[in-house]
Scaffold this motif. Structure first.
Motif, PDB file in Angstrom:
ATOM      1  N   VAL A  31       0.839  -1.196   0.000  1.00 12.84           N
ATOM      2  CA  VAL A  31       0.000   0.000   0.000  1.00 12.84           C
ATOM      3  C   VAL A  31       0.876   1.247   0.000  1.00 12.84           C
ATOM      4  O   VAL A  31       1.978   1.261   0.547  1.00 12.84           O
ATOM      5  N   GLU A  32       0.363   2.273  -0.647  1.00  7.72           N
ATOM      6  CA  GLU A  32       0.965   3.606  -0.583  1.00  7.72           C
ATOM      7  C   GLU A  32      -0.094   4.528   0.004  1.00  7.72           C
ATOM      8  O   GLU A  32      -1.243   4.535  -0.453  1.00  7.72           O
ATOM      9  N   TYR A  33       0.277   5.270   1.039  1.00  7.08           N
ATOM     10  CA  TYR A  33      -0.713   6.105   1.712  1.00  7.08           C
ATOM     11  C   TYR A  33      -0.089   7.431   2.138  1.00  7.08           C
ATOM     12  O   TYR A  33       1.130   7.542   2.314  1.00  7.08           O
ATOM     13  N   ALA A  34      -0.952   8.437   2.279  1.00  7.00           N
ATOM     14  CA  ALA A  34      -0.514   9.779   2.664  1.00  7.00           C
ATOM     15  C   ALA A  34      -1.077  10.129   4.031  1.00  7.00           C
ATOM     16  O   ALA A  34      -2.230   9.808   4.346  1.00  7.00           O
ATOM     17  N   GLN A  35      -0.241  10.786   4.838  1.00  6.30           N
ATOM     18  CA  GLN A  35      -0.658  11.321   6.134  1.00  6.30           C
ATOM     19  C   GLN A  35      -0.420  12.830   6.103  1.00  6.30           C
ATOM     20  O   GLN A  35       0.724  13.280   6.017  1.00  6.30           O
ATOM     21  N   CYS A  79      -3.929  11.298  -3.977  1.00  5.41           N
ATOM     22  CA  CYS A  79      -2.807  11.793  -3.180  1.00  5.41           C
ATOM     23  C   CYS A  79      -2.065  12.932  -3.875  1.00  5.41           C
ATOM     24  O   CYS A  79      -1.497  13.805  -3.212  1.00  5.41           O
ATOM     25  N   GLY A  80      -2.071  12.932  -5.203  1.00  7.25           N
ATOM     26  CA  GLY A  80      -1.403  14.005  -5.929  1.00  7.25           C
ATOM     27  C   GLY A  80      -2.012  15.366  -5.652  1.00  7.25           C
ATOM     28  O   GLY A  80      -1.319  16.395  -5.716  1.00  7.25           O
ATOM     29  N   PRO A 102      -8.523   3.372  -3.203  1.00 11.63           N
ATOM     30  CA  PRO A 102      -7.579   4.428  -3.580  1.00 11.63           C
ATOM     31  C   PRO A 102      -8.290   5.756  -3.847  1.00 11.63           C
ATOM     32  O   PRO A 102      -9.317   5.806  -4.529  1.00 11.63           O
ATOM     33  N   GLY A 103      -7.747   6.822  -3.263  1.00 15.83           N
ATOM     34  CA  GLY A 103      -8.338   8.149  -3.394  1.00 15.83           C
ATOM     35  C   GLY A 103      -9.284   8.503  -2.266  1.00 15.83           C
ATOM     36  O   GLY A 103      -9.647   9.671  -2.103  1.00 15.83           O
ATOM     37  N   GLU A 104      -9.686   7.519  -1.471  1.00 17.57           N
ATOM     38  CA  GLU A 104     -10.561   7.790  -0.334  1.00 17.57           C
ATOM     39  C   GLU A 104      -9.715   8.129   0.891  1.00 17.57           C
ATOM     40  O   GLU A 104      -8.557   7.724   1.001  1.00 17.57           O
ATOM     41  N   SER A 105     -10.322   8.862   1.821  1.00 18.18           N
ATOM     42  CA  SER A 105      -9.579   9.317   2.994  1.00 18.18           C
ATOM     43  C   SER A 105     -10.448   9.247   4.234  1.00 18.18           C
ATOM     44  O   SER A 105     -11.669   9.110   4.157  1.00 18.18           O
ATOM     45  N   VAL A 106      -9.791   9.347   5.380  1.00 18.28           N
ATOM     46  CA  VAL A 106     -10.475   9.381   6.665  1.00 18.28           C
ATOM     47  C   VAL A 106      -9.768  10.419   7.523  1.00 18.28           C
ATOM     48  O   VAL A 106      -8.554  10.616   7.419  1.00 18.28           O
ATOM     49  N   LEU A 107     -10.527  11.113   8.351  1.00 21.58           N
ATOM     50  CA  LEU A 107      -9.966  12.131   9.239  1.00 21.58           C
ATOM     51  C   LEU A 107      -9.723  11.504  10.602  1.00 21.58           C
ATOM     52  O   LEU A 107     -10.619  10.879  11.180  1.00 21.58           O
ATOM     53  N   ARG A 108      -8.503  11.656  11.114  1.00 22.19           N
ATOM     54  CA  ARG A 108      -8.149  11.070  12.411  1.00 22.19           C
ATOM     55  C   ARG A 108      -7.723  12.172  13.372  1.00 22.19           C
ATOM     56  O   ARG A 108      -6.908  13.031  13.025  1.00 22.19           O
ATOM     57  N   ASN A 109      -8.279  12.129  14.575  1.00 18.18           N
ATOM     58  CA  ASN A 109      -7.881  13.074  15.620  1.00 18.18           C
ATOM     59  C   ASN A 109      -6.637  12.539  16.304  1.00 18.18           C
ATOM     60  O   ASN A 109      -6.658  11.466  16.905  1.00 18.18           O
ATOM     61  N   LEU A 112      -5.808  10.893   6.527  1.00 15.04           N
ATOM     62  CA  LEU A 112      -5.152   9.663   6.067  1.00 15.04           C
ATOM     63  C   LEU A 112      -5.810   9.250   4.759  1.00 15.04           C
ATOM     64  O   LEU A 112      -7.018   9.012   4.715  1.00 15.04           O
ATOM     65  N   MET A 113      -5.027   9.178   3.682  1.00 17.28           N
ATOM     66  CA  MET A 113      -5.567   8.841   2.359  1.00 17.28           C
ATOM     67  C   MET A 113      -4.832   7.643   1.785  1.00 17.28           C
ATOM     68  O   MET A 113      -3.599   7.552   1.873  1.00 17.28           O
ATOM     69  N   LEU A 114      -5.589   6.714   1.199  1.00 18.64           N
ATOM     70  CA  LEU A 114      -4.986   5.590   0.484  1.00 18.64           C
ATOM     71  C   LEU A 114      -4.678   6.026  -0.940  1.00 18.64           C
ATOM     72  O   LEU A 114      -5.580   6.422  -1.685  1.00 18.64           O
ATOM     73  N   CYS A 115      -3.400   5.967  -1.310  1.00 23.40           N
ATOM     74  CA  CYS A 115      -2.996   6.356  -2.663  1.00 23.40           C
ATOM     75  C   CYS A 115      -3.122   5.185  -3.634  1.00 23.40           C
ATOM     76  O   CYS A 115      -3.662   5.325  -4.736  1.00 23.40           O
ATOM     77  N   LEU A 116      -2.596   4.019  -3.221  1.00 29.41           N
ATOM     78  CA  LEU A 116      -2.540   2.878  -4.134  1.00 29.41           C
ATOM     79  C   LEU A 116      -2.465   1.597  -3.318  1.00 29.41           C
ATOM     80  O   LEU A 116      -1.839   1.552  -2.260  1.00 29.41           O
ATOM     81  N   ARG A 117      -3.123   0.566  -3.814  1.00 30.87           N
ATOM     82  CA  ARG A 117      -3.033  -0.770  -3.212  1.00 30.87           C
ATOM     83  C   ARG A 117      -2.676  -1.753  -4.321  1.00 30.87           C
ATOM     84  O   ARG A 117      -3.368  -1.828  -5.336  1.00 30.87           O
TER      85      ARG A 117
END
Length: 422
Positions: A278-282, A301-302, A339-346, A354-359
């Motif tokens: 997985v590739e993910y963005a924080q 993620c781009g 991929p492209g979906e995100s979740v907000l984390r406190n 937190l977003m999933l870039c690629l799986r």
């Protein structure tokens, strides 16, 4: 006068009995009082507490108390089996084992021991953990190593089976309870109590609505179907042992304790990759950026890079990892995303996107399969086989057989042991 002496003797007896009870209670609470006795070998409260701290430091899944008790029982049984077989390990072997284990965290043994000390873990706890692991490995090799023979026909069958392995998906409900600071124990107690009171999907859903901090709480913790390869491997091991409707033991992850309920399991026709990368963005959001606006503007993620322009570089991190190396709290969130979906984390003092870039699915053999060499049966036909990594598969199959034999032997030792929990 005689009656007075009789009464005095009786009171003295009661006092001594009470004192004995108090002393026994105090002894039970002592760090070095027995927590479990296995074939006359004692596991102390101190060892239990230390192993629980060690498992938490390793972010091991499951209920720390149950897992620590089980692990220490296995350690004692394995050490006794080693003694019976005349097997021992040298101080140099233990030192090398400690270095090898610490290297998994990109540290040497001394640095790893110092890091554990900051968590309240004594050096001998790490040493004993490694020593017992080495002893058990030598026991297994001694008893079963020569029995493992993998033929070319077995490799052919495994390759054929791998080609048609269905992808397993699970339908789960989750209940996530946040942990404030280091206060894990009260949250674990709360999770155990919730599990004890949830005997159906409806009761689990009600508990999730009441206690869960996850976004799924409003749906009673219900998640969509998830391929098991999307989940962290340690979580998969826990989930696949459940029966439909059953609730897992509490699983400790960073800053939370999690309960899962298995609602369904399904096989698909498509093949299941051996591993997932997985590739993910924080993205640590600054206070002046509205999270809802960011999520609307970022479809992948781009899109995050222009939004992070002018901010410190560490506020936007993009990571590529095998799923097994992803921290469990992040892995659980990524498993629910496309991929492209995100979740907000406190994250306490700030919000993180937190977003999933690629799986990516990677159909390759488990690299850990080459750890224990096995005896081979060569055949002339092997030279004509396709150019696949047959030796890696041979070792993988050998390790599977060896693991099965080892677990059966451990169960035999456990069933024959005299085990007393205090």
């Amino acid at each position: 006068m005689k009656a007075a002496r009789t009464l005095g003797a009786a009171l003295l007896g009661v006092s001594l009995a009470a004192m004995g009870a108090v002393m026994a209670t105090a002894q039970e609470g002592s760090p070095f009082a027995p927590r479990m006795v296995i074939n006359g070998q004692t596991v102390t409260n101190f060892e239990m507490e230390q192993r629980m701290l060690f498992l938490r430091a390793l972010r091991a899944p499951g209920d720390p108390e149950k897992e620590a008790l089980k692990a220490l029982m296995r350690d004692r049984l394995g050490a006794q089996a080693a003694k019976d077989l005349g097997i021992s390990v040298t101080a140099e072997q233990v030192k090398e084992g400690m270095e090898e284990f610490a290297a998994r965290a990109n540290l040497n043994a001394e640095q790893f021991t110092q890091a554990l000390a900051q968590e309240g873990i004594a050096p001998e706890t790490f040493r004993d953990f490694v020593s017992n692991g080495l002893l058990w490995r030598e026991v297994v090799r001694s008893k079963f190593g020569q029995q493992i023979r993998i033929s070319e026909a077995q490799i052919d069958r495994a390759l054929a089976e791998n080609a048609k392995t269905p992808q397993v998906q699970v339908l789960l409900s989750e209940l996530i309870i946040p942990v404030q600071g280091d206060a894990v124990s009260p949250v674990l107690d709360q999770a155990r109590a919730i599990k004890a009171e949830t005997g159906s999907e409806a009761s689990f859903a009600s508990a999730a609505r009441q206690y869960s901090a996850a976004p799924s709480a409003g749906r009673g913790g219900r998640l969509d179907w998830i391929p098991i390869t999307n989940l962290p491997p340690a979580i998969v091991q826990k989930v696949l042992t459940l029966s439909p409707g059953e609730v897992s033991d509490p699983i400790v992850v960073p800053q939370a304790v999690v309960l899962f309920q298995l609602n369904g399991i399904s096989d698909l026709e498509s093949t299941m990759p051996a591993q997932v990368e997985v590739e993910y963005a924080q993205f640590a959001l600054p206070p002046n950026l509205d999270p809802a606006t960011i999520r609307q503007q970022a479809d992948d993620c781009g899109d995050l890079y222009p939004l992070a322009r002018g901010l410190p570089a560490e506020q936007l991190r993009v990571t590529k990892q095998m799923m097994g190396a992803v921290p469990q709290d992040i892995g659980l969130e990524l498993a629910k995303l496309d991929p492209g979906e995100s979740v907000l984390r406190n994250r306490g003092g700030y919000n993180e996107l937190l977003m999933l870039c690629l799986r990516t699915g990677i159909p390759e053999a488990d690299p850990a399969a080459a750890e224990i060499p096995v005896t081979t049966e060569e055949s002339e036909a092997a030279e004509d086989k396709p150019a696949v990594d047959r030796e890696a598969l041979r070792n993988q199959l050998g390790n599977q057989q060896l693991t099965a034999l080892a677990e059966a032997f451990m169960e035999e030792l456990r069933s024959e042991a005299i085990i007393e929990e205090r």
